[in-house]
Design a protein around this motif. Structure first.
Motif: not given
Length: 257
Positions: A9-12, A149-150, A155-157, A218-222
């Motif tokens: 969402g929102s471009g992410f 961290l970014a 998007s709040g990601v 959202i947390v996009a984690a590796a």
């Protein structure tokens, strides 16, 4: 859209990749493509895109011409930097001091990803944070705790590598106690600086991050998975993760005063 590129969402767009330990156990990896303004894109971290993902990215970005920058935020995620630059040569290449040291022949920008100057260039669209109490690069290069961290504001990601982990895997990893919860990377004990105040500095950084990024969605984690958050859940999850490392922090305080 390919199954490996997920529209959050929102471009992410989160791009999920493969990383195999010993060529067998796939713990995964990631990069993110963000359209931070209409027709303007940036990559967060590097990854050699599979053909289907590459075709999708080319379609979205006019064959890469709309990609303005590649921000390599994790100092140890270096395997794919040369491919990324070779594939999108017109995108400005940013990295940490370790990236520049390990690959001096690449055309790195002067601004380091761990520096405050990065916010000066991209702060309209992102917030960045570097953990306190731990070095970005430990003397023991087997310890991959810290990263930049970014938070993508629109998007709040949260894009994060290693510092926070979120494990969602099938058997046998599914039996591990940290499955399906957000934790700090298990190398924290080895990462803390061997000096008084490091444990407190880390704890204060984590609490402040939870407060400042409380609206994260959202947390996009590796290397593992994507965690969708309930409203105002991020501070709670940070607090719970701190609770699980309390013994680690207390032991460090006892050893270093």
């Amino acid at each position: 859209m390919s199954d490996d590129i997920i529209d959050l969402g929102s471009g992410f767009y989160s791009i999920r990749g493969d990383f195999r330990i010993g060529g067998i156990l796939n713990v995964g990896t990631q990069c993110s493509l963000v359209e931070f303004e209409p027709g303007r894109f940036v990559f967060l971290d590097s990854y050699t895109l599979p053909d289907a993902v590459r075709e999708e990215v080319d379609r979205m970005t006019d064959r890469g011409e709309k990609i303005e920058a590649i921000l390599n935020l994790h100092p140890f995620h270096t395997l794919h930097c040369e491919w990324m630059h070779g594939t999108f040569p017109d995108a400005k290449l940013y990295g940490t001091a370790r990236h520049k040291r390990k690959m001096p022949d690449l055309p790195w920008q002067d601004t380091l990803c761990e520096s405050d100057a990065l916010s000066g260039q991209f702060g309209e669209w992102f917030e960045f944070s570097v953990p306190a109490g731990v070095p970005l690069v430990c003397d023991d290069e087997n310890v991959h705790f810290s990263s930049v961290l970014a938070l993508h504001k629109a998007s709040g990601v949260i894009h994060v590598d290693d510092t926070f982990t979120y494990l969602r895997k099938g058997f046998p990893l599914s039996v591990l106690p940290m499955t399906d919860r957000m934790d700090f990377h298990p190398t924290l004990a080895k990462a803390l600086k061997p000096e008084a105040g490091a444990a407190d500095a880390f704890r204060e950084w984590a609490i402040d991050l939870g407060i400042r990024w409380h609206e994260a969605k959202i947390v996009a984690a590796a290397h593992n998975a994507i965690l969708h958050l309930e409203p105002e859940q991020f501070p709670k999850l940070v607090g719970e993760a701190l609770g699980r490392v309390k013994k680690v922090l207390d032991k460090h305080r006892a050893a270093h005063g």
